[in-house]
Structure formats: C-alpha cells, structure tokens
Design a protein around this motif. Structure first.
Motif, PDB file in Angstrom:
ATOM      1  N   PHE A  28      78.221 119.368  -9.152  1.00  0.00           N
ATOM      2  CA  PHE A  28      77.145 120.353  -9.011  1.00  0.00           C
ATOM      3  C   PHE A  28      77.298 121.474 -10.028  1.00  0.00           C
ATOM      4  O   PHE A  28      76.318 121.894 -10.665  1.00  0.00           O
ATOM      5  N   VAL A  29      78.502 121.971 -10.211  1.00  0.00           N
ATOM      6  CA  VAL A  29      78.730 123.064 -11.167  1.00  0.00           C
ATOM      7  C   VAL A  29      78.420 122.607 -12.589  1.00  0.00           C
ATOM      8  O   VAL A  29      77.818 123.359 -13.371  1.00  0.00           O
ATOM      9  N   ARG A  30      78.809 121.400 -12.942  1.00  0.00           N
ATOM     10  CA  ARG A  30      78.478 120.893 -14.292  1.00  0.00           C
ATOM     11  C   ARG A  30      76.961 120.811 -14.465  1.00  0.00           C
ATOM     12  O   ARG A  30      76.423 121.185 -15.513  1.00  0.00           O
ATOM     13  N   HIS A  31      76.265 120.333 -13.447  1.00  0.00           N
ATOM     14  CA  HIS A  31      74.805 120.269 -13.529  1.00  0.00           C
ATOM     15  C   HIS A  31      74.221 121.674 -13.662  1.00  0.00           C
ATOM     16  O   HIS A  31      73.278 121.904 -14.438  1.00  0.00           O
ATOM     17  N   TRP A  32      74.765 122.604 -12.902  1.00  0.00           N
ATOM     18  CA  TRP A  32      74.318 124.002 -12.967  1.00  0.00           C
ATOM     19  C   TRP A  32      74.505 124.566 -14.383  1.00  0.00           C
ATOM     20  O   TRP A  32      73.610 125.207 -14.931  1.00  0.00           O
ATOM     21  N   GLU A  33      75.651 124.306 -14.963  1.00  0.00           N
ATOM     22  CA  GLU A  33      75.927 124.822 -16.314  1.00  0.00           C
ATOM     23  C   GLU A  33      74.980 124.211 -17.338  1.00  0.00           C
ATOM     24  O   GLU A  33      74.486 124.905 -18.240  1.00  0.00           O
ATOM     25  N   ILE A  34      74.709 122.928 -17.209  1.00  0.00           N
ATOM     26  CA  ILE A  34      73.777 122.274 -18.130  1.00  0.00           C
ATOM     27  C   ILE A  34      72.381 122.840 -17.946  1.00  0.00           C
ATOM     28  O   ILE A  34      71.645 123.077 -18.916  1.00  0.00           O
ATOM     29  N   GLY A  35      71.997 123.098 -16.690  1.00  0.00           N
ATOM     30  CA  GLY A  35      70.700 123.712 -16.428  1.00  0.00           C
ATOM     31  C   GLY A  35      70.585 125.094 -17.050  1.00  0.00           C
ATOM     32  O   GLY A  35      69.525 125.465 -17.582  1.00  0.00           O
ATOM     33  N   LEU A  36      71.658 125.886 -17.007  1.00  0.00           N
ATOM     34  CA  LEU A  36      71.646 127.210 -17.615  1.00  0.00           C
ATOM     35  C   LEU A  36      71.487 127.125 -19.129  1.00  0.00           C
ATOM     36  O   LEU A  36      70.745 127.912 -19.735  1.00  0.00           O
ATOM     37  N   VAL A  37      72.178 126.185 -19.756  1.00  0.00           N
ATOM     38  CA  VAL A  37      72.068 126.032 -21.209  1.00  0.00           C
ATOM     39  C   VAL A  37      70.638 125.662 -21.596  1.00  0.00           C
ATOM     40  O   VAL A  37      70.077 126.203 -22.554  1.00  0.00           O
ATOM     41  N   ASP A  38      70.032 124.770 -20.836  1.00  0.00           N
ATOM     42  CA  ASP A  38      68.667 124.363 -21.145  1.00  0.00           C
ATOM     43  C   ASP A  38      67.694 125.523 -20.959  1.00  0.00           C
ATOM     44  O   ASP A  38      66.780 125.717 -21.774  1.00  0.00           O
ATOM     45  N   TRP A  39      67.885 126.300 -19.913  1.00  0.00           N
ATOM     46  CA  TRP A  39      67.004 127.444 -19.662  1.00  0.00           C
ATOM     47  C   TRP A  39      67.173 128.509 -20.747  1.00  0.00           C
ATOM     48  O   TRP A  39      66.202 129.111 -21.207  1.00  0.00           O
ATOM     49  N   LEU A  40      68.420 128.717 -21.189  1.00  0.00           N
ATOM     50  CA  LEU A  40      68.626 129.676 -22.281  1.00  0.00           C
ATOM     51  C   LEU A  40      67.968 129.195 -23.560  1.00  0.00           C
ATOM     52  O   LEU A  40      67.396 130.001 -24.305  1.00  0.00           O
ATOM     53  N   ARG A  41      68.023 127.893 -23.846  1.00  0.00           N
ATOM     54  CA  ARG A  41      67.361 127.371 -25.050  1.00  0.00           C
ATOM     55  C   ARG A  41      65.888 127.734 -25.060  1.00  0.00           C
ATOM     56  O   ARG A  41      65.344 128.153 -26.085  1.00  0.00           O
ATOM     57  N   PHE A  42      65.238 127.611 -23.895  1.00  0.00           N
ATOM     58  CA  PHE A  42      63.827 127.997 -23.834  1.00  0.00           C
ATOM     59  C   PHE A  42      63.659 129.489 -24.067  1.00  0.00           C
ATOM     60  O   PHE A  42      62.808 129.914 -24.861  1.00  0.00           O
ATOM     61  N   GLN A  43      64.458 130.311 -23.401  1.00  0.00           N
ATOM     62  CA  GLN A  43      64.309 131.752 -23.557  1.00  0.00           C
ATOM     63  C   GLN A  43      64.631 132.193 -24.984  1.00  0.00           C
ATOM     64  O   GLN A  43      63.961 133.067 -25.538  1.00  0.00           O
TER      65      GLN A  43
END
Length: 401
Positions: free
Chosen positions: A351-366
């Motif tokens: 779950f934490v790895r998925h969370w971290e990947i989700g954060l990276v993807d969201w930052l790429r958009f921002q």
C-alpha cells in the motif's frame, strides 16, 4: 447561454416522468465555458390538490455544450468534458443505485441523454444539502473531523467497488479522449466509465508533460530523464504505465489485484458535510473510473487537508520529507476501513509503495500544470521518494514484470 425558459422546459420534462410539477427554478452555478447549468428546482406532485403543499427540493444538472465549427478531430479539452458528463450520468443511473446508503451520494430521479449529435444531457437528483448542509469551499481546507469523514467515505467507496470492477466490460470503458475519438470517430461515450479514472494521468496530459520536459523546472530531471534499461522511458512514464488499468481485463498488471473504482476529482469543493462534520457526501463524478484508491487520496491530501495535520512541522528539513506521523495516521485509518469494507487484504508495505507512486504521478501533473495546495509537503515527499533507491528498484522491478 441557455435561456431560463429552456432550462425550465427540461426540468418540467424530467419531473413529469415522476408525476411531479415544477414550481420554481433557480440557477446555482453556470458551468465552465458555457457547458451548462446546475439549478435548484422545487416541485410538487402533479395531482396535488392543495396549493399550499410544501414543495420538495431537487438539483438539476443540465449539460448542453456550446456548438463548435471546428473541422477535424475535436480539441482534447472539449472532448474530455463532453465524455465526462456522459460518464457521470452513467454512474448516477447505473452504478450509484448499487451502493449502500452508507456511501453518501445523490440519487438520480430522472435523466435524458441526447446521442443524436448535441451531446446534451440532464439529470434531476436529490438535494444533498438537505442532509449535508455544509458545502466544501473551492480550494478550501477541511477541519480534522471532516478529513476523517472524507477518508472514511473514500475507503468505503473504494472498498465497495474493489473486486466488482473485474466484471466491467472493458471494451465499453472510455479510453483517453483523443484515443476514444480515433477509435470510434464519435464524441459519445459507450455504456461505462473511464478505463483510467481521473483527468490528470499522463495519457491525457501529453502536451503539458512535453512542456515540463523542456522547462528549467526542478522536476524536469528527476521525472523526464530517459532510463537506459527501459528504452528511453522516464520515471514519469514508468509511473503512468504502472498506474494504468489494462484494457484487456484478462491480463494481469501490477495493480490488477488492487483496482477499484475511484472518484477521480477528490477535493473539498466536491463534497458536502453534516453540520458536525462527521459524515460527507461526494458529488461531481465526471472522472469516475478504474484505478488505485491512493490516487484519490493524493489529491485530497494535497488540496484539502490543513498542512499541520500532515505533521509537516515535525521535519527539520523542508526540502526532503519522509512520511510524517499525521500522514501515516490518515493512511492507516483509510487502509483499516478499506480492509473492513472489502473483506480483502492489502499489505501495508505494498500500500505504501502504491501511495508513493500515486504521489509522484500527482506531482508530475502539478509540476506541468501549476502547483496549488500543500505544495511544500508534496514536493518534499516526492523528493524523498524519487531519491529512495529501494522505491526506484520496486518501480523498475514491477515495470519489468
């Protein structure tokens, strides 16, 4: 702009299918770029003999996109909006009725969908404000009680749909807007939701991503540098590939075991809460689709949580931030609720790895669109993530699988 008479005619037509009569119509909001209106309407039973009868309140969402004289393929943004409104209507008419009352969401009383070329849609829904009187503010922060309620709502929503999405006919799910148009030559969505939930994923944000890669942004190098072991793909592209649900449901991808239905646009502006803030109801399901629940959480944490709840002040360095006590508390609350609702196991480390990947993807958009919200926290967390060799090894290993 649509005339008041036109809006009232649509409202009356829909109400008549439920033996109701329109007595008042008030525009609450005009949608961006003239795509339609959201109105509060008052209605009474058509056969009501008592003129003093108290009318009931409903919400009308009326979509009638502006005409375009453009030749050739439609612009991506325009097509995204048209498809999103059709998908939202599908959600309210076909999927929302399957959900238990514990998941706060409006009910659709009646709807129309013109597939003849105008792309007009309209829905009459129950008024969430009756039970949830406090509206979230645009780019506003939630208080702690409201955050707990929002996290619980997401966990319940994701937990309910986890596993059920495997039965969706993926051939009918909507691809990225331009890909959808190339395949179908149509601005009409099939009967379904987005294959990839949300509106920020890389396949539909290529222009912004190219601008980021050509910029002098801090995030150009860590996100856009080609990787020799992956035929020149970048970290941003590996992250996007990892998070993308497969079009062929018969194949197994890195997130297939954990896929669920995500809201796709989680923020305070898209929810109402009770007066005490102990329960919420979400609306605006234009970007509902398949994905990992952590992608909803990433936007919620960045855009709607007070930064102090994430324990940002606990770090001596603002440049690199590991998971703080506040962040972990909310994540564990979400995961416990998700497990309880779904009856499935989701290992904390995964779950934490998925969370971290989700954060990276969201930052790429921002980083490519423009930062807002808890920017200090988001950038600090992603600096920590992309500089972690174990995280990078996990992403590369899963991408090769």
């Amino acid at each position: 702009m649509h005339s008041q008479q036109e809006i009232e005619e649509v409202a009356s037509q829909l109400l008549s299918t439920k033996d109701l009569k329109l007595v008042a119509c008030r525009t609450l909001q005009s949608l961006w770029a003239g795509y339609g209106h959201i109105c509060e309407i008052k209605a009474v039973p058509s056969a009501a003999g008592d003129a003093s009868q108290q009318p009931s309140s409903f919400i009308l969402k009326y979509i009638s996109p502006p005409a375009t004289n453009r030749k050739g393929p439609p612009k991506e943004g325009h097509l995204r909006k048209i498809l999103s409104y059709q998908i939202e209507q599908y959600f309210y008419t076909h999927l929302a009725p399957q959900m238990p009352p514990s998941i706060g969401v409006a009910s659709c009383l009646a709807s129309i969908d013109d597939k003849s070329g105008s792309n007009a849609t309209a829905m009459i829904m129950t008024d969430l404000n009756q039970k949830y009187p406090v509206a979230g503010e645009k780019r506003g922060e939630l208080n702690e009680a409201q955050v707990h309620a929002a996290v619980d709502w997401l966990a319940t929503f994701h937990g309910f749909w986890w596993g059920k999405t495997q039965s969706f006919d993926r051939s009918k799910l909507c691809r990225p807007p331009l890909e959808h148009f190339q395949q179908t030559k149509s601005t009409t969505a099939d009967e379904g939701v987005w294959l990839n939930g949300g509106y920020t994923y890389l396949a539909t944000r290529r222009d912004e991503y190219r601008d980021l890669c050509a910029s002098d942004s801090e995030w150009c190098a860590p996100l856009c540098s080609p990787l020799t072991d992956f035929e020149g793909q970048t970290i941003a592209e590996l992250v996007a590939r990892f998070l993308a649900p497969l079009a062929d449901g018969g194949k197994e991808g890195p997130i297939s075991k954990y896929e669920t239905l995500i809201h796709g646009d989680v923020k305070s502006e898209n929810l109402f809460t009770t007066a005490r803030g102990d329960a919420v109801a979400f609306f605006d399901f234009q970007y509902v689709g398949l994905g990992l629940g952590v992608c909803d959480l990433a936007k919620l944490f960045t855009c709607s949580l007070p930064q102090e709840l994430l324990s940002v002040d606990a770090f001596s360095s603002e440049d690199i931030m590991k998971m703080g006590e506040g962040e972990e508390k909310f994540l564990r609350r979400y995961l416990d609720k998700l497990r309880q609702v779904s009856g499935r196991e989701y290992e904390w480390d995964v779950f934490v790895r998925h969370w971290e990947i989700g954060l990276v993807d969201w930052l790429r958009f921002q980083a490519s669109w423009g930062f807002w919200g808890n920017t200090e926290w988001l950038e600090g967390r992603v600096r920590s993530i992309v500089n972690d060799p174990e995280w990078k090894a996990y992403l590369e290993r899963e991408s090769k699988a």
